[in-house]
Design an enzyme around this catalytic site. Structure first.
Site, short mmCIF file in Angstrom:
data_model
loop_
_atom_site.label_atom_id
_atom_site.label_comp_id
_atom_site.label_asym_id
_atom_site.label_seq_id
_atom_site.Cartn_x
_atom_site.Cartn_y
_atom_site.Cartn_z
N SER A 154 45.12 9.69 -35.63
CA SER A 154 44.26 9.56 -36.80
C SER A 154 42.84 9.18 -36.37
CB SER A 154 44.87 8.54 -37.78
OG SER A 154 44.30 8.65 -39.05
N ASP A 281 49.18 17.38 -44.48
CA ASP A 281 48.69 16.01 -44.27
C ASP A 281 47.98 15.52 -45.54
OD1 ASP A 281 47.20 13.71 -43.50
OD2 ASP A 281 47.18 14.38 -41.42
N HIS A 309 51.15 12.77 -42.55
CA HIS A 309 50.15 12.12 -41.69
C HIS A 309 50.84 11.25 -40.66
CE1 HIS A 309 46.17 10.70 -40.63
NE2 HIS A 309 46.64 9.46 -40.62
#
Length: 338
Positions: A154, A281, A309
């Site tokens: 991320s 996502d 995610h």
């Protein structure tokens, strides 16, 4: 880039590389949350170390074992996501997988993310590569040269891509893996303010505010807001406007987002890199999917239909499989097991 771009960018993979979501649980929100169910606790005893930074601050390191006794092993560095840590399921899960491969794993916690507020008038952000660069250089100087790869999740993935791009051919890493990264920060910011994604924004914003409040109580005056102003922040964009951008020399949140998005820098990455992203996502949309033609040959891009995610949970309820913990080490073996 139009809405059909994700479909056009599918790649062919061997069967072992494909991600197949857990049957009946392919929903992106379930995929995003399931790792917290199956990876609740750290299954090894971490070795903690504090690394002093040149400006008088520090970052905390969590190793899979004592690095003094494992300096001869290949190394896997993990850069966590927004307000993440060793205790994030993806972080300690991958560390355990690295340990089973005979590698030395380490999570470099961004400033203030180990549970202890950092001292200086700065925090961390998606494009802050100075701490990561200092750590990687220190790593080889302190424990000697060994094959080293890094994985960024991320926010940490965007940071890692920026770091590798800035270093180019001089990058000290053998290879890098970027997972579920918000490669276009401005567009991701807008996406997080819409629909169900607002749930994730509230969750992350609460973590940011709690961390910032802890820092203000320990070191008053180290942030450009007081506790009352902090309490009134309602969006991540506002947090970045008031705090992140001001601390790190950007005009505002949008200036920060535009200067620190990794997407425009991808062609500058010179070392082997795997980028993994799920089309579903919930943190971002098609804007983070690069044009295949713009990527250099050393970047392998894997776009999956499902995964959420940083989720990617396969197998069955009786025997769940954390796909990233197999896929990433399998891909890195070429560069670490030499």
């Amino acid at each position: 880039m139009d809405q059909t771009s994700p479909v056009e960018l599918n790649f062919n993979h061997d069967d072992g590389q494909e991600f197949r979501p857990m049957r009946g649980l392919s929903n992106p929100h379930l995929q995003t949350m399931l790792p917290r169910v199956f990876r609740r606790r750290v299954n090894f005893k971490p070795h903690w170390q504090r690394l002093d930074m040149p400006d008088g601050d520090f970052v905390d390191l969590a190793w899979s074992e004592d690095p003094r006794e494992a300096s001869h092993k290949p190394r896997l560095v993990v850069f966590h996501g927004l307000e993440g840590s060793l205790h994030s399921p993806y972080a300690h899960g991958l560390m355990e997988a690295a340990q089973k491969r005979g590698w030395l794993g380490v999570v470099m916690h961004f400033r203030g993310c180990s549970g202890v507020p950092n001292r200086m008038k700065r925090i961390y952000h998606s494009g802050e590569t100075e701490d990561g660069t200092f750590f990687l250089n220190w790593l080889s100087q302190r424990y000697g040269e060994m094959p080293t790869a890094a994985v960024g999740f991320s926010l940490g993935g965007n940071m890692l891509a920026c770091l590798m791009a800035k270093q180019g051919v001089d990058c000290t890493l053998k290879a890098g893996v970027v997972v579920s990264a918000p490669l276009m920060l401005e567009q991701c910011c807008y996406h997080m303010e819409q629909g169900f994604s607002r749930f994730y924004q509230r969750y992350l914003l609460n973590l940011l505010k709690k961390n910032a409040a802890r820092k203000l109580r320990s070191y008053p005056g180290t942030l450009p807001v007081d506790l009352r102003q902090l309490k009134g922040v309602r969006r991540i964009r506002d947090f970045d406007d008031l705090i992140t951008s001001k601390i790190h020399g950007f005009a505002d949140a949008l200036d920060y987002y535009r200067q620190c998005s990794a997407m425009p820098l991808l062609p500058d990455i010179a070392k082997p890199t795997l980028i993994i992203h799920a089309k579903d996502d919930p943190f971002m949309d098609h804007h983070v999917i690069p044009d295949k033609a713009s990527l250099p040959a050393n970047i392998e891009y894997q776009l999956t239909s499902h995964g959420g995610h940083v989720g990617f949970v396969g197998g069955t309820l009786r025997k769940p499989e954390m796909w990233l913990e197999q896929r990433i080490p399998d891909w890195l073996t070429t560069y670490l097991d030499k």
